[in-house]
Scaffold this motif. Structure first.
Motif, mmCIF file in Angstrom:
data_model
loop_
_atom_site.group_PDB
_atom_site.id
_atom_site.type_symbol
_atom_site.label_atom_id
_atom_site.label_comp_id
_atom_site.label_asym_id
_atom_site.label_seq_id
_atom_site.Cartn_x
_atom_site.Cartn_y
_atom_site.Cartn_z
ATOM 1 N N ASN A 81 26.943 40.178 35.828
ATOM 2 C CA ASN A 81 28.047 40.773 35.084
ATOM 3 C C ASN A 81 29.290 40.796 35.966
ATOM 4 O O ASN A 81 29.268 40.316 37.103
ATOM 5 C CB ASN A 81 27.667 42.179 34.586
ATOM 6 C CG ASN A 81 27.231 43.093 35.712
ATOM 7 O OD1 ASN A 81 27.718 42.995 36.839
ATOM 8 N ND2 ASN A 81 26.318 43.988 35.424
ATOM 9 N N ALA A 82 30.369 41.321 35.441
ATOM 10 C CA ALA A 82 31.639 41.346 36.172
ATOM 11 C C ALA A 82 31.511 42.137 37.474
ATOM 12 O O ALA A 82 32.091 41.764 38.496
ATOM 13 C CB ALA A 82 32.736 41.931 35.288
ATOM 14 N N TYR A 83 30.756 43.215 37.458
ATOM 15 C CA TYR A 83 30.554 44.033 38.657
ATOM 16 C C TYR A 83 29.895 43.208 39.762
ATOM 17 O O TYR A 83 30.341 43.228 40.908
ATOM 18 C CB TYR A 83 29.683 45.247 38.313
ATOM 19 C CG TYR A 83 29.368 46.130 39.495
ATOM 20 C CD1 TYR A 83 30.269 47.093 39.920
ATOM 21 C CD2 TYR A 83 28.176 45.996 40.191
ATOM 22 C CE1 TYR A 83 29.984 47.911 41.000
ATOM 23 C CE2 TYR A 83 27.880 46.795 41.276
ATOM 24 C CZ TYR A 83 28.788 47.754 41.681
ATOM 25 O OH TYR A 83 28.509 48.552 42.755
ATOM 26 N N ASN A 84 28.840 42.454 39.425
ATOM 27 C CA ASN A 84 28.165 41.607 40.411
ATOM 28 C C ASN A 84 29.133 40.606 41.034
ATOM 29 O O ASN A 84 29.118 40.380 42.251
ATOM 30 C CB ASN A 84 27.011 40.818 39.780
ATOM 31 C CG ASN A 84 25.948 41.673 39.170
ATOM 32 O OD1 ASN A 84 25.478 41.374 38.083
ATOM 33 N ND2 ASN A 84 25.550 42.738 39.837
ATOM 34 N N MET A 85 29.965 40.005 40.206
ATOM 35 C CA MET A 85 30.904 38.989 40.701
ATOM 36 C C MET A 85 31.973 39.620 41.595
ATOM 37 O O MET A 85 32.368 39.044 42.603
ATOM 38 C CB MET A 85 31.570 38.263 39.533
ATOM 39 C CG MET A 85 30.616 37.453 38.684
ATOM 40 S SD MET A 85 29.904 36.043 39.547
ATOM 41 C CE MET A 85 28.321 36.667 40.031
ATOM 42 N N ALA A 86 32.434 40.818 41.241
ATOM 43 C CA ALA A 86 33.439 41.507 42.064
ATOM 44 C C ALA A 86 32.857 41.882 43.422
ATOM 45 O O ALA A 86 33.531 41.744 44.449
ATOM 46 C CB ALA A 86 33.956 42.745 41.336
ATOM 47 N N VAL A 87 31.608 42.334 43.447
ATOM 48 C CA VAL A 87 30.954 42.649 44.725
ATOM 49 C C VAL A 87 30.817 41.381 45.560
ATOM 50 O O VAL A 87 31.102 41.373 46.760
ATOM 51 C CB VAL A 87 29.565 43.311 44.495
ATOM 52 C CG1 VAL A 87 28.764 43.368 45.781
ATOM 53 C CG2 VAL A 87 29.749 44.702 43.929
ATOM 54 N N LYS A 88 30.412 40.287 44.938
ATOM 55 C CA LYS A 88 30.252 39.010 45.642
ATOM 56 C C LYS A 88 31.589 38.547 46.230
ATOM 57 O O LYS A 88 31.648 38.067 47.359
ATOM 58 C CB LYS A 88 29.707 37.961 44.679
ATOM 59 C CG LYS A 88 29.364 36.647 45.318
ATOM 60 C CD LYS A 88 28.736 35.712 44.297
ATOM 61 C CE LYS A 88 28.362 34.394 44.921
ATOM 62 N NZ LYS A 88 27.776 33.471 43.940
ATOM 63 N N ASP A 89 32.665 38.725 45.470
ATOM 64 C CA ASP A 89 33.994 38.341 45.948
ATOM 65 C C ASP A 89 34.410 39.185 47.143
ATOM 66 O O ASP A 89 35.004 38.692 48.094
ATOM 67 C CB ASP A 89 35.019 38.478 44.829
ATOM 68 C CG ASP A 89 36.378 37.907 45.198
ATOM 69 O OD1 ASP A 89 36.453 37.094 46.140
ATOM 70 O OD2 ASP A 89 37.372 38.266 44.536
ATOM 71 N N ALA A 90 34.082 40.461 47.118
ATOM 72 C CA ALA A 90 34.471 41.353 48.211
ATOM 73 C C ALA A 90 33.720 41.050 49.499
ATOM 74 O O ALA A 90 34.191 41.383 50.584
ATOM 75 C CB ALA A 90 34.238 42.809 47.801
ATOM 76 N N PHE A 91 32.568 40.402 49.390
ATOM 77 C CA PHE A 91 31.770 40.104 50.576
ATOM 78 C C PHE A 91 32.288 38.916 51.371
ATOM 79 O O PHE A 91 32.037 38.810 52.563
ATOM 80 C CB PHE A 91 30.312 39.829 50.178
ATOM 81 C CG PHE A 91 29.406 40.983 50.454
ATOM 82 C CD1 PHE A 91 28.734 41.086 51.651
ATOM 83 C CD2 PHE A 91 29.234 41.978 49.519
ATOM 84 C CE1 PHE A 91 27.902 42.148 51.908
ATOM 85 C CE2 PHE A 91 28.410 43.051 49.753
ATOM 86 C CZ PHE A 91 27.730 43.143 50.963
ATOM 87 N N LYS A 92 32.985 37.983 50.740
ATOM 88 C CA LYS A 92 33.359 36.737 51.425
ATOM 89 C C LYS A 92 34.872 36.563 51.462
ATOM 90 O O LYS A 92 35.549 36.683 50.452
ATOM 91 C CB LYS A 92 32.714 35.550 50.721
ATOM 92 C CG LYS A 92 32.782 34.288 51.521
ATOM 93 C CD LYS A 92 31.882 33.229 50.956
ATOM 94 C CE LYS A 92 31.940 32.009 51.859
ATOM 95 N NZ LYS A 92 31.192 30.900 51.327
ATOM 96 N N SER A 93 35.380 36.261 52.649
ATOM 97 C CA SER A 93 36.812 36.055 52.847
ATOM 98 C C SER A 93 37.205 34.633 52.455
ATOM 99 O O SER A 93 36.374 33.724 52.486
ATOM 100 C CB SER A 93 37.176 36.275 54.316
ATOM 101 O OG SER A 93 36.914 37.596 54.681
ATOM 102 N N PRO A 94 38.489 34.427 52.139
ATOM 103 C CA PRO A 94 38.939 33.066 51.839
ATOM 104 C C PRO A 94 38.934 32.217 53.104
ATOM 105 O O PRO A 94 38.798 32.734 54.210
ATOM 106 C CB PRO A 94 40.359 33.268 51.310
ATOM 107 C CG PRO A 94 40.801 34.555 51.890
ATOM 108 C CD PRO A 94 39.568 35.396 52.033
#
Length: 179
Positions: free
Chosen positions: A83-96
């Motif tokens: 869900n959107a929450y899972n994707m937001a957590v995944k995004d917060a874990f990895k830097s560009p």
């Protein structure tokens, strides 16, 4: 762990039974497993760091999902069972990642990538003495990966610092020495 198939009794049951079994649903399958308890081992330094990072990522996800536009963006990237929450957590874990900085005349071209989206790229031009000469935001090119910045001057012996920032606020920088 057991996957329950075609059992009418367990179709509507979820939760913990008798402090021994846990029944839950994952991706449309009913799963029965032994109830897990807290670990009795002291967490390692890496585990504590991972827990802290997860705490920050979860806080980011809760905050970001209050914005309907960003929630819809993350939801569009979610796969089955996500869900959107899972994707937001995944995004917060990895830097560009800033892959490359190159010069095209007085244009500074920065190639930056992120698994989700690079929100902005800041350019700092520093002279040979180490003082900041110029600073500004790059503009995203048509290919969605290259960011362009028109520099007023490029001091010899100086350096260009490109800072890529993703939606979660993670930053990565890379430098290019000027000759």
């Amino acid at each position: 762990m057991a996957i329950v198939i075609n059992n009418m009794l367990l179709q509507l049951v979820r939760g913990t039974l008798g402090d021994q079994l846990t029944i839950y649903e994952r991706n449309g399958q009913i799963i029965m497993a032994k109830k897990r308890g807290p670990s009795k081992k002291k967490p390692t330094k890496k585990q504590l760091e991972a827990r802290y990072k997860m705490k920050i990522a979860a806080a980011y996800a809760r905050t970001i999902l209050q914005d309907p536009e960003l929630k819809a963006y993350y939801k569009s990237l979610a796969g089955p069972g996500q869900n959107a929450y899972n994707m937001a957590v995944k995004d917060a874990f990895k830097s560009p990642e800033v892959q490359n900085i190159r010069l095209e005349a007085t244009d500074v071209v920065v190639t930056a990538k992120d698994e989700f989206r690079v929100a902005e790229v800041d350019i700092h031009i520093i002279d040979a003495a180490g003082s900041l000469q110029e600073r500004g935001k790059a503009v995203l090119g048509r290919n969605g990966v290259d960011w362009y910045y028109k520099a007023a001057s490029l001091p010899p012996g100086g350096r260009i610092v490109a800072v890529a920032v993703d939606l979660a606020g993670n930053e990565t920088s890379k430098e290019l020495q000027l000759e």
